[in-house]
Design an enzyme around this catalytic site. Structure first.
Site, PDB file in Angstrom:
ATOM      1  CE1 TYR A  54      28.462  12.101  13.647  1.00  0.00           C
ATOM      2  CE2 TYR A  54      29.596  10.567  15.085  1.00  0.00           C
ATOM      3  CZ  TYR A  54      28.453  11.236  14.723  1.00  0.00           C
ATOM      4  OH  TYR A  54      27.296  11.039  15.435  1.00  0.00           O
ATOM      5  N   GLY A 212      22.168  18.396  26.565  1.00  0.00           N
ATOM      6  CA  GLY A 212      21.438  19.459  25.898  1.00  0.00           C
ATOM      7  C   GLY A 212      22.390  20.494  25.320  1.00  0.00           C
ATOM      8  N   GLY A 213      21.823  21.604  24.878  1.00  0.00           N
ATOM      9  CA  GLY A 213      22.615  22.769  24.530  1.00  0.00           C
ATOM     10  C   GLY A 213      23.498  22.693  23.321  1.00  0.00           C
TER      11      GLY A 213
END
Length: 297
Positions: A54, A212-213
């Site tokens: 990250y 989501g997405g």
């Protein structure tokens, strides 16, 4: 109001945690990143999800600087991929046993600790993301042998799994799995059976992409008309409805939404205290589930 809590890795935690992936958006404003994480603690967050890849360990370094022993925050990291600066995507799989061990050592150094509370083994079996090929297609049993050895050595407190199939989870149960991280949301519920297995086994279900997405082709909870209607009726945001549904859906769900914005952080935490009545839950449950099983790279 009662604080919503759940068991996790031998502790009881507030069900709304924090995912550190978005901290890399503050890589040129380190003080703001530290302040954001401090604000999360003030809001009651006591479990944080991170990884060495990250922001090329930026997230880990911020966690090391921001968190204090007295905060009592459970830090969950992951192995199975390593950062690749400038890469697209900015990581590469690192699935071989010796790579898992090296990744644990990397996380120990960047987090500045002698023991990692929980380490998720990121597989490449399912969900959005790259798939393992060639020498990266490693048998799960070989990986678990390394992870349990690291736990026996005291370098890992507990073991979780990420991007795993239900068959993989069943194989891993004897190793003592404390959590599973897979893509899951109100609009993408492929892993419903695995969630239920986790609930039966006392394993925390910690969905990534909880709205989501995140990749092209994945449905977005916030685009769903029903989600938007519920949000308007409750005077909250569609994102808060998507997060609240997850917590109402099963008692073993923990949230780790990420953000780089303090107001968004507060809204995410507040979602844990939103009440959805039976009729509202039924309308959300009726949303069509679309697949999240998209391989990239």
């Amino acid at each position: 109001m009662t604080v919503p809590t759940a068991p996790f890795a031998g502790r009881t935690v507030f069900r709304a945690g924090f995912g550190a992936l978005q901290l890399e958006r503050l890589s040129d404003r380190r003080a703001d990143a530290v302040a954001l994480l401090r604000r999360a603690v003030e809001l009651g967050v006591d479990h944080v999800d991170t990884a060495e890849f990250y922001g090329f360990r930026f997230a880990n370094e911020v966690i090391r600087e921001a968190l204090r022993p007295g905060d009592g925050v459970l830090v969950v990291t992951k192995v199975g991929a390593d950062p690749v600066e400038g890469g697209r995507p900015p990581l590469r799989l690192a699935q071989r046993p010796e790579e898992l061990r090296a990744s644990v050592e990397d996380n120990l150094r960047s987090l500045g600790t002698e023991r990692l509370d929980v380490v998720n083994l990121r597989r490449a079996d399912t969900g959005p993301g790259v798939r393992a090929e060639g020498d990266q297609a490693v048998d799960l049993d070989d990986q678990l042998a390394t992870m349990t050895a690291l736990r026996d050595e005291g370098k890992i407190g507990a073991i979780g799994l990420s991007s795993v199939t239900i068959d993989g989870l069943r194989r891993a149960l004897p190793a003592g799995i404390v959590c599973v991280q897979n893509a899951y949301s109100v609009v993408s519920r492929d892993d419903e059976g695995m969630l239920r297995l986790c609930a039966a086994e006392g394993i925390a279900w910690v969905p990534f992409f909880p709205l989501g997405g995140a990749f092209p082709g994945l449905p977005k909870a916030t685009d769903e008309p029903v989600v938007r209607e519920v949000a308007a009726a409750l005077d909250v945001t569609p994102a808060q409805v998507g997060l609240a549904w997850l917590l109402h859906h099963a008692p073993n769900v923990l949230l780790i939404p990420g953000t780089a914005d303090p107001d968004h952080l507060a809204a995410n935490v507040a979602a844990a205290r939103i009440t959805l009545d039976a009729a509202t839950l039924a309308s959300l449950d009726a949303i069509e589930s679309r697949s999240s099983d998209i391989a990239l790279g």
